[in-house]
Enzyme design. Structure first.
Site, PDB file in Angstrom:
ATOM      1  N   PRO A 120       0.832  -1.203   0.000  1.00 48.93           N
ATOM      2  CA  PRO A 120       0.000   0.000   0.000  1.00 48.93           C
ATOM      3  C   PRO A 120       0.869   1.257   0.000  1.00 48.93           C
ATOM      4  O   PRO A 120       1.838   1.351   0.744  1.00 48.93           O
ATOM      5  CB  PRO A 120      -0.797  -0.118   1.304  1.00 48.93           C
ATOM      6  CG  PRO A 120      -0.789  -1.573   1.630  1.00 48.93           C
ATOM      7  CD  PRO A 120       0.531  -2.081   1.133  1.00 48.93           C
ATOM      8  N   GLU A 121       0.518   2.196  -0.857  1.00 47.37           N
ATOM      9  CA  GLU A 121       1.240   3.459  -0.927  1.00 47.37           C
ATOM     10  C   GLU A 121       0.426   4.533  -0.200  1.00 47.37           C
ATOM     11  O   GLU A 121      -0.599   4.245   0.424  1.00 47.37           O
ATOM     12  CB  GLU A 121       1.504   3.835  -2.381  1.00 47.37           C
ATOM     13  CG  GLU A 121       2.377   2.827  -3.113  1.00 47.37           C
ATOM     14  CD  GLU A 121       2.707   3.226  -4.539  1.00 47.37           C
ATOM     15  OE1 GLU A 121       2.746   4.437  -4.844  1.00 47.37           O
ATOM     16  OE2 GLU A 121       2.923   2.325  -5.378  1.00 47.37           O
TER      17      GLU A 121
END
Length: 274
Positions: free
Chosen positions: A2-3
């Site tokens: 996840p960014e």
């Protein structure tokens, strides 16, 4: 992994649901997930604490407690936070459960077990999580072309690699570095020191614009988030180049190319990003 965008989506769903709730019980099924302090201290210190708000720093989530203590969380590759009713079916790889009042549980699941929790007391210096080493937030008002050129303008590394350096820019990863460079019409393999002043200005504008766009597209209700187990990120239909190698460029219709830069896959248009 996840960014910034995905972590912000989690924050927006979780924060309003846990504000003011008390932590009544802590269940740790995988001790290694608690990186600091010891598991016993983690559980003892948290019991009875009240959740205040949730903030994001880069790819980290921080649950701020009324006492001034804080829980720092990094989801890493496959971590997921779900706020569920107590009788909701438990995910297979659930490692930590915070039982809250109002018959709610904040559950952390992680298939690959790389995610980590740190509990820091009020005023305690964070020498553990790495959050203090993060660079500037790309959505901050002082995220400027001058900052980017000063930190990256003499680097021989590719601009793709530089955008993902967390000590320079907090939160950008492989997906959105591709999207940002496509929008800026900059080839991902170009050395950062070769960018012009105008290109740094363009990047300083494109980066927050691109991230803000995808934050909006990721918006979802708590019900939708729970039903999809927190994994239905809505940005996918709007990605223009990432994951589209071999397909036509959405602008010029040239074939999108894929190459490996710094050990990471990168997709770009050889015509638009010369």
């Amino acid at each position: 992994m996840p960014e910034l965008l995905e972590v912000e989506a989690v924050r927006r769903v979780i924060e309003p649901q846990i504000q003011g709730l008390a932590i009544e019980q802590i269940i740790v099924k995988r001790p290694e997930v608690v990186a600091h302090p010891t598991v016993n201290e983690f559980c003892c210190r948290l019991r009875g604490q009240i959740c205040d708000r949730v903030v994001r720093r880069g790819k980290f989530l921080v649950i701020m407690l009324k006492s001034g203590d804080r829980i720092i969380i990094h989801l890493r590759m496959t971590g997921c936070l779900l706020l569920t009713p107590t009788d909701y079916p438990e995910e297979k790889h659930t490692h930590i459960i915070l039982r809250l009042n109002s018959n709610r549980e904040l559950r952390f699941s992680d298939t690959r077990r790389f995610g980590r929790f740190w509990l820091l007391q009020k005023g305690e210096a964070d020498t553990y999580s790495g959050i203090e080493k993060l660079g500037k937030e790309p959505l901050a008002p002082d995220f400027t072309a001058e900052y980017l050129s000063a930190r990256l303008g003499n680097r021989k590394k590719s601009i793709k690699e530089c955008l993902m350096e967390q000590t320079i820019i907090a939160g950008i990863g492989n997906i959105y570095s591709d999207e940002i460079l496509f929008l800026a019409k900059i080839h991902p393999a170009r050395p950062a020191k070769g960018l012009t002043g105008e290109e740094w200005k363009l990047l300083a504008q494109v980066i927050p614009d691109c991230l803000s766009f995808f934050i909006q597209k990721n918006d979802m209700s708590p019900k939708e988030y729970l039903e999809t187990k927190g994994r239905d990120y809505r940005n996918t239909p709007f990605l223009q180049v990432y994951g589209h190698g071999g397909e036509p460029c959405p602008i010029c219709r040239s074939t999108l190319c894929r190459m490996v830069i710094g050990g990471r896959s990168s997709t770009f248009c050889p015509h638009c990003q010369k």
